[in-house]
Each structure stands twice: as C-alpha cells, then as structure tokens.
Design an enzyme around this catalytic site. Structure first.
Site, PDB file in Angstrom:
ATOM      1  CG  HIS A   1      27.673  32.634  68.092  1.00 27.41           C
ATOM      2  ND1 HIS A   1      28.615  32.261  67.157  1.00 27.41           N
ATOM      3  CD2 HIS A   1      27.748  33.989  68.184  1.00 27.41           C
ATOM      4  CE1 HIS A   1      29.233  33.350  66.702  1.00 27.41           C
ATOM      5  NE2 HIS A   1      28.718  34.403  67.303  1.00 27.41           N
TER       6      HIS A   1
ATOM      7  CB  CYS B   1      27.074  35.808  64.491  1.00 25.69           C
ATOM      8  SG  CYS B   1      28.647  36.691  64.391  1.00 25.69           S
TER       9      CYS B   1
ATOM     10  CG  HIS C   1      26.674  38.453  67.918  1.00 24.38           C
ATOM     11  ND1 HIS C   1      27.572  37.467  68.264  1.00 24.38           N
ATOM     12  CD2 HIS C   1      25.954  38.728  69.039  1.00 24.38           C
ATOM     13  CE1 HIS C   1      27.411  37.163  69.543  1.00 24.38           C
ATOM     14  NE2 HIS C   1      26.417  37.918  70.027  1.00 24.38           N
TER      15      HIS C   1
ATOM     16  CG  ASP D   1      30.639  39.900  67.184  1.00 24.41           C
ATOM     17  OD1 ASP D   1      31.206  39.977  68.288  1.00 24.41           O
ATOM     18  OD2 ASP D   1      30.371  38.823  66.648  1.00 24.41           O
ATOM     19  CG  HIS D   2      34.802  39.756  66.691  1.00 30.67           C
ATOM     20  ND1 HIS D   2      34.948  38.568  66.036  1.00 30.67           N
ATOM     21  CD2 HIS D   2      34.381  39.446  67.945  1.00 30.67           C
ATOM     22  CE1 HIS D   2      34.642  37.573  66.841  1.00 30.67           C
ATOM     23  NE2 HIS D   2      34.279  38.076  68.008  1.00 30.67           N
TER      24      HIS D   2
ATOM     25  CE1 TYR E   1      33.559  40.742  71.800  1.00 27.74           C
ATOM     26  CE2 TYR E   1      35.550  39.425  71.511  1.00 27.74           C
ATOM     27  CZ  TYR E   1      34.180  39.562  71.420  1.00 27.74           C
ATOM     28  OH  TYR E   1      33.425  38.526  70.945  1.00 27.74           O
TER      29      TYR E   1
END
Length: 358
Positions: A207, A245, A274, A320-321, A334
């Site tokens: 990552h 990501c 991501h 993702d977030h 999340y």
C-alpha cells in the site's frame, strides 16, 4: 466488477454486519483480517478458518487480507527481524491453506496513515477525514492524542494503543533509518518472503504511503511511480506487487493516477485496487476525503476506471474511505452508507465503460 470487495473489521469490532455487506449490489468479497493477533506473531490456522467460515456462511468470499502488519524490527533492521520474517512466512502458508490470494501490507514507519481531522465538516452536513499540514504539531504525541480522542471509541488500523504507548521508544529506534536504509530493509524482507509467496500462490500488494510525503522526519518509500519502479526492482516477481490506492497516490497532485495504473496493471504488478476520491483544499496539497464521484473530488474516477478496463484489470478492488452520512455513527472513514454508494458508482462506471467497448 467480479471481485468487488468491502473492508470489514470483524463481528466483535465492526457495527456493520456481513448481511448488510451482502446486500450491496455487486459485492462478492470481504477484505478482512485478524485484529487480535499481535504484530509479528503467526496467524493461527483455526482463527483463519473461523473467519473464512463466517464470511462464506454469509454468501461472500474471503480472498484478500488487509493487513498482515510488519513488525517494526523488520523495518528498522534489527537482528531479531529474522524470527519475525519466519513468522510472516508461516502466516503466508497458513493463509494460503484457506484460499487467500492477496496480502495488502505497508512499509510505513510508525504511522500507517495520518490525518489531522477525523470529522472534517462538509457543506452538506456530512463529515470525513482531512489532512492539513498547518495543523500538524511538532510533537507526534499531539496527533496520537487527537486520533485517540476522535476515533469514536474504535481502534483504528495502524493506531493500536499498545504500540503507540511506546512512541518515544519507537522514534528513537527509527532515528538512524533513512530512506536508503528503509529500502534496504524492505529488500531484505522481500527477498526472504517472495519465494514462499511464489510456492503458495499468495501475492503481496504494498500500500502507498498515506499521505505520500515525509512526516516527523520519518522516511517514505512508496510515494509515486518512481518509488514503485524501485520496489519492483528489489525482487523481480509478479508476487512482489502493489495496492494502487487512488486516494493515497492522488494526495500528491503531481501523481497521474491513471498513468500509474496503466503502467503497473499492464505489467500485472497491481493485484489490488483501493478506489477512492479526495478533494484538495488549497494549493499546498491539503485535502479532505470526499464522496467517490468525480464531481465531488479532485480525481477523475472515470479515467481511473477506464485505465483499469484498458489494461485488462481482473484483480480485487474495493471502495476506500467514505464520508459519514445520514446520521451514521461508526469508525471514521469506514461507514456503511457512503462506501456502499461508492461501490454502486464504481460498478456503474465499469458497466458503462464495458458496454461502450462492446
């Protein structure tokens, strides 16, 4: 997308249920982990088996683990690293026995990710996480206290209290670890584990640093495509791969995320994606996270998904977030609702791109 996933923190520590995840259209995978195994210890087969059964009983698959965290002794390069590396190899074997195909990991010293605000208020009344360099204090303990106080009672990944309780000791241990030394220690790690990965069919997916810049004097080794090429050359193998990501790489406005995808997915070095958006606050690169739509952020999610399509991506992907919306309370970044919207949007883009090329 056939391998769309959703990160889940387990029935004991996630307010979101597997049944709710199963109801998100197009979602087939759970991206999971064992959060009660100390960093550096071998993941027991019985715990892996129990997690897999729990996921499969809900009608989902478990083929990606995020993360098997790497002990600081490996990153620092201490003599004790060899035992921790042997433990890591045993964990790889145990995960392979239960059908795990990809391990997402990082090589960031001390902080796995960093934000200065976990509840950044947006004009529509929702909130998300943000990073503003000017709010970063010289003393890292300040940001640790801020994250702990604002995390809604949840333990955030990479911010485990037992580890951060020794923050002064950790910083002293990393004092002589610069970018060159961190890379050397990473190569040592990869050279040791990649043959095991090749034998057991498990791909490593590193990552990016988040944010992709040095913080508190700590080195960063996965910030851009140049760094990725260096890591790629540390151990030439498709099992030495990357998690791309889009948000983390996109936090550096000089990174062209679609171009990075085209280079590394085309070479089959990115088994895990991501997909998320961020919005720059100012010209200095401060940002907050946003809804996934291109119009809500600074990244062109259409071009990102098109780059994946054009390079024949068939790996694993997850949103993702996300924002906290509709009054939801939970682990910052999340929540259920905004990530579910993200999946629907990403799948919609994928369907449109696919049909446009038929």
């Amino acid at each position: 997308m056939k391998n769309m996933g959703f990160r889940w923190y387990g029935s004991k520590d996630d307010p979101i249920t597997l049944q709710q995840i199963r109801q998100i259209p197009g979602t087939t995978q759970v991206v999971g982990a064992l959060f009660d195994v100390p960093v550096g210890a071998v993941w027991p087969k019985e715990k892996i088996a129990a997690l897999k059964k729990q996921v499969e009983d809900a009608g989902l698959k478990l083929e990606v683990i995020e993360s098997v965290n790497i002990h600081d002794d490996i990153k620092i390069g201490l003599p004790t690293r060899d035992q921790y590396i042997e433990n890591y190899k045993e964990t790889i074997k145990n995960l392979a026995a239960y059908g795990i195909k990809v391990i997402c990991y990082n090589f960031m010293p001390i902080f796995d990710w960093l934000r200065t605000d976990l509840h950044y208020q947006l004009p529509d009344g929702s909130n998300d996480m943000a990073f503003q360099q000017g709010k970063l204090k010289d003393n890292p303990q300040d940001i640790i206290d801020s994250v702990r106080n604002d995390s809604e009672g949840y333990v955030l990944p990479g911010w485990e209290p037992e580890r951060l309780a020794t923050i002064e000791k950790l910083f002293k241990a990393y004092a002589d670890v610069d970018e060159r030394k961190l890379r050397e220690n990473m190569k040592y790690f990869l050279d040791a584990i990649i043959p095991t990965c090749e034998s057991y069919g498990v791909r490593m997916a590193m990552h990016p640093d988040d944010p992709p810049r040095p913080l508190f004097g700590l080195p960063r080794v996965y910030k851009n495509a140049t760094d990725m090429r260096i890591i790629e050359g540390m151990h030439e193998s498709p099992y030495n791969g990357f998690t791309i990501c889009t948000g983390s790489l996109g936090e550096n406005p000089t990174n062209n995320v679609p171009e990075i995808i085209r280079e590394f997915v085309k070479k089959d070095r990115a088994p895990f994606i991501h997909a998320r958006n961020i919005k720059f606050i100012n010209a200095q690169g401060d940002f907050h996270e946003s809804a996934h739509l291109s119009s809500e952020g600074s990244l062109d999610m259409y071009e990102i998904m098109k780059a994946l399509y054009d390079t024949g991506f068939d790996g694993y992907i997850r949103p993702d977030h996300g924002r906290m919306i509709w009054g939801e309370q939970g682990r910052p970044g999340y929540g259920l609702y905004d990530r579910a919207l993200g999946i629907t949007y990403l799948n919609g883009l994928w369907e449109a791109i696919t049909k446009d090329h038929q």
